[in-house]
Write a protein that holds these residues in place. Structure first.
Motif, short mmCIF file in Angstrom:
data_model
loop_
_atom_site.label_atom_id
_atom_site.label_comp_id
_atom_site.label_asym_id
_atom_site.label_seq_id
_atom_site.Cartn_x
_atom_site.Cartn_y
_atom_site.Cartn_z
N SER A 34 0.82 -1.21 0.00
CA SER A 34 0.00 0.00 0.00
C SER A 34 0.86 1.26 0.00
O SER A 34 1.61 1.52 0.95
CB SER A 34 -0.91 0.01 1.23
OG SER A 34 -1.47 1.29 1.43
N MET A 36 -0.28 4.11 0.45
CA MET A 36 -0.76 4.94 1.56
C MET A 36 -0.03 4.58 2.85
O MET A 36 0.28 5.46 3.65
CB MET A 36 -2.27 4.82 1.70
CG MET A 36 -2.98 5.44 0.49
SD MET A 36 -4.75 5.35 0.56
CE MET A 36 -5.06 6.93 1.33
N GLU A 66 -0.60 8.42 -4.02
CA GLU A 66 -1.08 7.93 -2.73
C GLU A 66 -0.06 8.15 -1.61
O GLU A 66 -0.44 8.36 -0.46
CB GLU A 66 -1.47 6.46 -2.83
CG GLU A 66 -2.75 6.27 -3.63
CD GLU A 66 -3.20 4.83 -3.71
OE1 GLU A 66 -2.40 3.92 -3.40
OE2 GLU A 66 -4.36 4.62 -4.09
N LYS A 69 -0.54 11.76 -0.67
CA LYS A 69 -1.81 11.98 0.03
C LYS A 69 -1.67 11.77 1.53
O LYS A 69 -2.24 12.52 2.32
CB LYS A 69 -2.87 11.02 -0.55
CG LYS A 69 -4.25 11.20 0.00
CD LYS A 69 -5.21 10.29 -0.72
CE LYS A 69 -6.63 10.52 -0.25
NZ LYS A 69 -7.59 9.69 -0.99
N THR A 70 -0.91 10.77 1.94
CA THR A 70 -0.77 10.49 3.37
C THR A 70 0.50 11.08 3.98
O THR A 70 0.53 11.34 5.18
CB THR A 70 -0.82 8.97 3.66
OG1 THR A 70 0.10 8.30 2.82
CG2 THR A 70 -2.22 8.43 3.44
#
Length: 179
Positions: A34, A36, A66, A69-70
């Protein structure tokens, strides 16, 4: 009591972060699926001012939507490097004098509650794939296998949560005075 506004926090700029004293520890992510979770690892590494993140195998690398984004910009402050294999990374870190700490459930693991940090030692915390965990070869090569105690019905935590728990414990035991 009132909440503090972001501008009152006096946080380092990315440039100041790069020049600041770091905690003598690195994060190693192996085959983390992932992006994220990778972004969260960057953000947590920034929060605890780690030296570097190693992204091994299939682990996503910046720039990546991603991760961004985090990570919320931490991908620009925390130094990182990609290694093709986890074994190459662990071997290089051992040669550089790092204690290899695999975070995994193992028959002879050390509970996080009992983990003792050696003063002046450098640490490499290895986190593995979300499904398969830390590579067995790394578990065997590690100086310590660290296990987070859990008391419910589930047998694991999300990797981003595990990273936060382990790094907070490490920092709280050793580096209270870092500014």
């Amino acid at each position: 009591m009132r909440k503090i506004k972001n501008e009152e926090l006096n946080r380092l700029s990315p440039e100041e972060f790069k020049e600041a004293e770091k905690i003598p520890a690195v994060l190693v992510l192996d085959d983390v699926r992932s992006a994220m979770n990778v972004g969260s690892a960057f953000r947590t590494s920034d929060a605890f001012r780690l030296e570097k993140i190693y992204l091994c195998g299939i682990t996503a690398q910046p720039p990546h939507r991603e991760i961004n984004k985090t990570a919320l910009g931490a991908q620009d402050s925390v130094e990182w490097e990609h290694k093709e294999t986890i074994i190459e990374c662990v071997d290089d870190l051992k040669k550089a004098g790092y204690q290899i700490v695999a975070v995994e459930q193992a028959d002879e693991s050390t509970s996080l509650l009992d983990f003792q940090v050696e003063k002046n030692a450098k640490y490499a915390f290895v986190f593995g794939n979300e499904v398969f965990g830390v590579n067995e070869t790394v578990v065997e090569a590690a100086d310590t296998v660290l296990e987070i105690p859990q008391y419910g019905t589930k047998h694991s935590l999300n990797i981003s949560v595990s990273i936060g728990v382990v790094l907070w414990d490490f920092v709280s035991k050793t580096f209270r005075g870092l500014r």
